[in-house]
Design a protein around this motif. Structure first.
Motif, mmCIF file in Angstrom:
data_model
loop_
_atom_site.group_PDB
_atom_site.id
_atom_site.type_symbol
_atom_site.label_atom_id
_atom_site.label_comp_id
_atom_site.label_asym_id
_atom_site.label_seq_id
_atom_site.Cartn_x
_atom_site.Cartn_y
_atom_site.Cartn_z
ATOM 1 N N MET A 1 0.900 -1.139 -0.013
ATOM 2 C CA MET A 1 -0.065 0.261 -0.128
ATOM 3 C C MET A 1 0.779 1.080 -0.130
ATOM 4 S SD MET A 1 -2.845 -0.834 2.843
ATOM 5 C CE MET A 1 -4.153 -2.254 2.459
ATOM 6 N N LEU B 1 0.962 6.863 3.902
ATOM 7 C CA LEU B 1 0.124 7.887 4.506
ATOM 8 C C LEU B 1 0.953 9.076 4.491
ATOM 9 C CD1 LEU B 1 -1.929 6.173 7.191
ATOM 10 C CD2 LEU B 1 -2.765 6.754 4.935
ATOM 11 N N PRO C 1 2.729 12.091 6.368
ATOM 12 C CA PRO C 1 3.477 11.838 7.807
ATOM 13 C C PRO C 1 2.636 12.506 8.857
ATOM 14 C CG PRO C 1 4.425 13.514 6.476
ATOM 15 C CD PRO C 1 3.402 12.931 5.591
ATOM 16 N N LEU D 1 -3.987 5.374 10.977
ATOM 17 C CA LEU D 1 -3.617 4.206 10.293
ATOM 18 C C LEU D 1 -4.925 3.166 10.169
ATOM 19 C CD1 LEU D 1 -0.113 3.536 11.802
ATOM 20 C CD2 LEU D 1 -0.511 4.240 9.540
ATOM 21 N N ALA E 1 -10.046 -3.970 9.012
ATOM 22 C CA ALA E 1 -8.925 -3.593 9.912
ATOM 23 C C ALA E 1 -8.770 -4.377 11.287
ATOM 24 C CB ALA E 1 -8.818 -2.098 10.076
ATOM 25 N N THR E 2 -7.899 -5.083 11.536
ATOM 26 C CA THR E 2 -7.774 -5.963 12.771
ATOM 27 C C THR E 2 -7.167 -5.126 14.153
ATOM 28 O OG1 THR E 2 -7.731 -8.132 11.765
ATOM 29 C CG2 THR E 2 -6.968 -8.031 13.863
ATOM 30 N N ILE E 3 -7.555 -5.297 15.143
ATOM 31 C CA ILE E 3 -7.027 -4.471 16.235
ATOM 32 C C ILE E 3 -6.971 -5.298 17.628
ATOM 33 C CG2 ILE E 3 -7.817 -2.223 15.681
ATOM 34 C CD1 ILE E 3 -10.093 -2.343 17.643
ATOM 35 N N ARG E 4 -6.169 -5.066 18.307
ATOM 36 C CA ARG E 4 -6.230 -5.852 19.595
ATOM 37 C C ARG E 4 -6.957 -5.224 20.579
ATOM 38 N NH1 ARG E 4 -2.666 -9.926 19.550
ATOM 39 N NH2 ARG E 4 -0.735 -9.858 17.916
ATOM 40 N N VAL F 1 -0.168 -4.078 5.054
ATOM 41 C CA VAL F 1 0.457 -3.054 5.748
ATOM 42 C C VAL F 1 -0.107 -1.656 5.566
ATOM 43 C CG1 VAL F 1 2.515 -2.067 6.508
ATOM 44 C CG2 VAL F 1 2.192 -4.591 6.041
ATOM 45 N N VAL F 2 -0.496 -0.753 6.366
ATOM 46 C CA VAL F 2 -0.648 0.516 6.303
ATOM 47 C C VAL F 2 0.617 1.260 7.082
ATOM 48 C CG1 VAL F 2 -2.035 2.407 6.735
ATOM 49 C CG2 VAL F 2 -3.169 0.289 6.255
ATOM 50 N N TRP F 3 1.439 2.142 6.185
ATOM 51 C CA TRP F 3 2.284 2.931 6.725
ATOM 52 C C TRP F 3 2.493 4.193 6.727
ATOM 53 C CZ3 TRP F 3 6.350 4.838 4.050
ATOM 54 C CH2 TRP F 3 6.643 4.468 3.000
ATOM 55 N N THR F 4 3.185 4.828 7.862
ATOM 56 C CA THR F 4 3.455 6.410 7.406
ATOM 57 C C THR F 4 4.930 6.580 7.964
ATOM 58 O OG1 THR F 4 2.464 8.689 8.130
ATOM 59 C CG2 THR F 4 2.395 6.930 9.845
ATOM 60 N N GLY F 5 5.209 7.565 7.315
ATOM 61 C CA GLY F 5 6.740 7.815 7.747
ATOM 62 C C GLY F 5 7.361 9.248 6.992
ATOM 63 N N ASP F 6 8.250 9.808 7.669
ATOM 64 C CA ASP F 6 8.764 11.170 7.088
ATOM 65 C C ASP F 6 10.159 11.100 7.046
ATOM 66 O OD1 ASP F 6 9.392 11.219 9.726
ATOM 67 O OD2 ASP F 6 8.615 12.984 10.189
ATOM 68 N N ARG G 1 6.219 4.377 10.848
ATOM 69 C CA ARG G 1 4.949 3.618 11.448
ATOM 70 C C ARG G 1 4.225 2.746 10.687
ATOM 71 N NH1 ARG G 1 2.431 8.294 14.740
ATOM 72 N NH2 ARG G 1 3.089 9.367 13.083
ATOM 73 N N TYR H 1 1.368 -0.405 10.371
ATOM 74 C CA TYR H 1 0.311 -1.099 11.061
ATOM 75 C C TYR H 1 -0.162 -2.255 10.134
ATOM 76 C CZ TYR H 1 -4.847 -1.712 11.868
ATOM 77 O OH TYR H 1 -6.028 -2.407 12.126
ATOM 78 N N THR I 1 -2.790 -4.841 9.339
ATOM 79 C CA THR I 1 -4.170 -4.908 9.405
ATOM 80 C C THR I 1 -4.550 -6.078 9.495
ATOM 81 O OG1 THR I 1 -4.394 -4.954 6.979
ATOM 82 C CG2 THR I 1 -4.200 -2.865 8.048
ATOM 83 N N GLY J 1 -3.366 -6.403 13.925
ATOM 84 C CA GLY J 1 -3.495 -5.613 14.778
ATOM 85 C C GLY J 1 -2.232 -4.899 15.511
ATOM 86 N N ASP J 2 -1.187 -5.430 15.064
ATOM 87 C CA ASP J 2 0.015 -4.876 15.438
ATOM 88 C C ASP J 2 0.559 -3.421 14.861
ATOM 89 O OD1 ASP J 2 0.440 -7.161 17.075
ATOM 90 O OD2 ASP J 2 1.206 -8.250 15.693
ATOM 91 N N PHE J 3 0.761 -2.827 15.829
ATOM 92 C CA PHE J 3 1.528 -1.509 15.379
ATOM 93 C C PHE J 3 3.304 -1.568 15.725
ATOM 94 C CE2 PHE J 3 -2.800 -0.491 15.960
ATOM 95 C CZ PHE J 3 -2.944 0.433 15.032
#
Lengths: 263, 111
Positions: free
Chosen positions: A1, A4, A6, A13, A24-27, B9-14, B19, B21, B23, B26-28
């Motif tokens: 993907m 996003l 920054p 996310l 979206a899976t979460i804990r 995976v969804v991600w963000t960064g500069d 970071r 995620y 999906t 559920g782990d970051f």
């Protein structure tokens, strides 16, 4: 993907994942959905239009920047009324802006009555009759149903919200908690718009004969993030509402409904 | 070998921080500066061999021993990303067919 932009947190996310893949899976970390969801387990949020979710389903939403997974008790066109399965109070209303999606794979209870907790009154409490004290933050004026109870020995105390807990505790310390001499403090019932159970469940008080019972009407309960809460949820033993979930009713009307239920 | 971030995976960064995620679990995760740089180079479609060359040039241009350590660390990190299914294999090249045989086997199993 693709990445996003920054400087976004975990919530962004999760929102991005829902936008892109619909899942979206979460804990889950808290205990508010026990026994349906065990802390530490994973749940999958699935995209479902806000208008399409219904009472009994479990949804994910954002409250004060955190993601919550709670069950819908009721809904109208613009708001969901939600609560954790093990929580005594409803959450602040969930709007479309704060809604994330539906949690997949959790059964819908057969009846919404299953969402209301049992009244914590047992057979061991059946001694000495029930002596009621109504506590209000303001003078409610003449309320017929309450007047009848006052004639029968109930009391009405008008105490500001900031003082009510200290006065209750003072009475408990003074030994007025229980006329049966058990030393147990009085049962405390909170009546507010966020109360999970209907006022009608208080009808069990009269035959149960629980000793002293303090009924707090017109005070606000909830966590600080709800904006205007004054008392912590665990300040009382049991929460009820006088009208529909989250529907505010005037103090005299709430008192009338509650008094009618316990008469 | 060319990899790319997994669709899960969804991600963000500069640049200094990325970071992630996952999906599906559920782990970051938050990657430190060096790991973030590797991730971003992967996301740009750079072969692992080119990533190694770039970081060796930056951090150990004149030290063959240090260069070897850096290459090992990078390949270990990339293998860990792949094992966690945070990245997927896009293309295999002749150089990595030998050195990254285990990673390729994982990719086949998950396909």
């Amino acid at each position: 993907m693709p990445p996003l932009p920054p400087d976004r947190g975990e919530l962004s996310l999760i929102r991005a994942a829902l936008r892109r893949s619909g899942r979206a899976t979460i804990r889950v970390t808290g205990t508010s959905m026990l026994p349906s969801i065990v802390p530490g387990s994973q749940v999958t949020i699935e995209h479902k239009p806000f208008a399409g979710v219904r009472a009994g389903e479990v949804v994910a939403f954002v409250l004060s920047g955190d993601v919550f997974v709670h069950r819908i008790a009721e809904r109208d066109a613009t708001r969901l009324v939600t609560a954790g399965d093990s929580m005594p109070l409803f959450d602040p209303p969930v709007t479309e802006d704060s809604y994330l999606g539906q949690v997949a794979g959790l059964p819908v209870p057969a009846g919404l009555a299953a969402l209301s907790g049992p009244l914590p009154i047992g057979a061991a409490d059946r001694a000495g009759g029930t002596r009621l004290t109504f506590w209000c933050p303001a003078d409610p004026g003449r309320v017929p149903a309450v007047s009848a109870l006052l004639t029968a020995g109930a009391q009405l105390r008008v105490v500001a919200d900031k003082d009510v807990l200290s006065q209750l505790e003072q009475l408990d310390r003074a030994g007025h908690a229980d006329a049966s001499g058990s030393g147990r403090r009085a049962l405390r019932v909170g009546v507010s718009a966020a109360g999970r159970s209907a006022a009608g469940t208080l009808a069990a008080l009269a035959p149960a004969g629980i000793g002293r019972c303090d009924i707090l009407v017109g005070y606000r309960f909830g966590s600080p993030c709800s904006g205007h809460a004054t008392l912590a949820p665990d300040a009382v033993d049991y929460h009820v509402r006088a009208a529909a979930p989250l529907a505010e009713v005037p103090l005299d009307q709430a008192l009338d409904i509650v008094a009618a239920a316990v008469r | 070998m060319i990899l790319r971030p997994s669709d899960y995976v969804v991600w963000t960064g500069d640049g200094d921080e990325v970071r992630l995620y996952d999906t599906m679990t559920g782990d970051f995760q938050t990657l430190n500066a060096t790991a973030a740089r590797i991730w971003q180079l992967i996301a740009q479609g750079r072969p692992v061999s080119a990533i190694v060359a770039e970081l060796v040039t930056d951090f150990a241009a004149d030290d063959a021993g240090e260069a070897q350590v850096i290459e090992g660390d990078i390949r270990e990190f990339v293998a860990a990303l792949h094992a966690a299914r945070l990245v997927v294999l896009v293309a295999q090249d002749a150089e990595s067919a030998v050195s990254d045989g285990e990673v390729v086997a994982d990719a086949s199993a998950s396909a």
